[in-house]
Design an enzyme around this catalytic site. Sequence first.
Site, PDB file in Angstrom:
ATOM      1  CB  CYS A 180      32.768  66.735 -15.162  1.00  5.96           C
ATOM      2  SG  CYS A 180      34.401  67.166 -15.823  1.00  5.96           S
ATOM      3  CG  ASP A 214      35.366  63.954 -12.839  1.00  9.55           C
ATOM      4  OD1 ASP A 214      35.372  62.773 -13.239  1.00  9.55           O
ATOM      5  OD2 ASP A 214      35.537  64.930 -13.599  1.00  9.55           O
ATOM      6  CG  HIS A 242      43.814  66.389 -16.789  1.00  8.31           C
ATOM      7  ND1 HIS A 242      43.100  66.304 -17.962  1.00  8.31           N
ATOM      8  CD2 HIS A 242      42.971  66.964 -15.887  1.00  8.31           C
ATOM      9  CE1 HIS A 242      41.889  66.814 -17.762  1.00  8.31           C
ATOM     10  NE2 HIS A 242      41.780  67.213 -16.530  1.00  8.31           N
ATOM     11  CG  HIS A 261      42.366  69.821 -12.420  1.00  7.27           C
ATOM     12  ND1 HIS A 261      42.526  70.866 -13.290  1.00  7.27           N
ATOM     13  CD2 HIS A 261      41.560  68.929 -13.051  1.00  7.27           C
ATOM     14  CE1 HIS A 261      41.839  70.625 -14.395  1.00  7.27           C
ATOM     15  NE2 HIS A 261      41.248  69.453 -14.290  1.00  7.27           N
ATOM     16  CE  LYS A 269      35.410  63.002 -16.605  1.00 11.30           C
ATOM     17  NZ  LYS A 269      36.085  64.256 -16.268  1.00 11.30           N
ATOM     18  CG  ASP A 289      39.267  65.799 -14.960  1.00 13.77           C
ATOM     19  OD1 ASP A 289      38.859  65.564 -16.111  1.00 13.77           O
ATOM     20  OD2 ASP A 289      39.667  66.919 -14.593  1.00 13.77           O
TER      21      ASP A 289
HETATM   22  C1  VGL Z   1      36.214  69.446 -14.216  1.00 17.17           C
HETATM   23  C2  VGL Z   1      37.116  71.472 -14.743  1.00 17.17           C
HETATM   24  C3  VGL Z   1      38.225  70.881 -15.288  1.00 17.17           C
HETATM   25  C4  VGL Z   1      35.081  68.685 -13.594  1.00 17.17           C
HETATM   26  C5  VGL Z   1      37.305  68.825 -14.769  1.00 17.17           C
HETATM   27  O1  VGL Z   1      35.298  67.526 -13.167  1.00 17.17           O
HETATM   28  O2  VGL Z   1      33.971  69.226 -13.516  1.00 17.17           O
HETATM   29  N1  VGL Z   1      36.120  70.775 -14.222  1.00 17.17           N
HETATM   30  N2  VGL Z   1      38.308  69.543 -15.302  1.00 17.17           N
HETATM   31 ZN    ZN Z   2      40.132  68.529 -15.783  1.00 14.25          ZN
END
Ligand code: VGL
Ligand code: ZN
Length: 194
Positions: A147, A14, A59, A76, A99, A57
């Site tokens: 993550c 990420d 969404h 995010h 993901k 990440d």
């Molecule tokens: C993450 C919070 C929400 C991460 C992803 O990549 O660590 N943290 N979504």
């Molecule tokens: Zn996230």
Amino acid sequence: MIRYDSKTALIVVDVQNDFADTDGGLYVPSGEDVIPVVNREIERARQAGALVVYTQDWHPERTPHFATDGGVWPVHCVADTWGAGFHPDLIVDGPVVRKGTGGEDGYSGFTIRDPATGEERATELSGLLRQRGVTSVVIVGLALDYCVKATALDAARAQLRTSVLADGTRAVDLRQGDGERARVELAAAGVTVV
Ligand code: VGL
Ligand code: ZN
């Protein structure tokens, strides 16, 4: 210094604008500082013929992962937006695993979890590693306490020799000390924190 070979994979978690840019939707403090460290590992891994695999990440606009729909996080990494893109300074040279695409919580690169039912499903990551006969993984990226931790715990559970390169990660530290607690939890699970 971590050594790479063809049975080791580097998992870059990420390193996306929303986490690594100060204007990002879920900026991880000093997140941009991991980029030179991560790039150096990517180059060393590629030179050794090791697989480098990236997670993103990713969404939908509305998901119970976000505070706007009952979750905990600011919006995010919405699919196909600037924030979901890799940081422009990151070297991208390998397969990408996304993901959370179906609105799930996607903390681990290996599994996604339906936030309503708690049901877990595997991503394509373990298949990618298995195909290459990978037995060891090195994990870097953002964020250490979410993550990166979740990915490392799943890797260790999958019997992979798992290392986290601390200098290549940063913590969200939603509560002070989360990053430090993550390190302790990882070590207890048999993950080498370098
Ligand atoms: C993450 C919070 C929400 C991460 C992803 O990549 O660590 N943290 N979504
Ligand atoms: Zn996230």
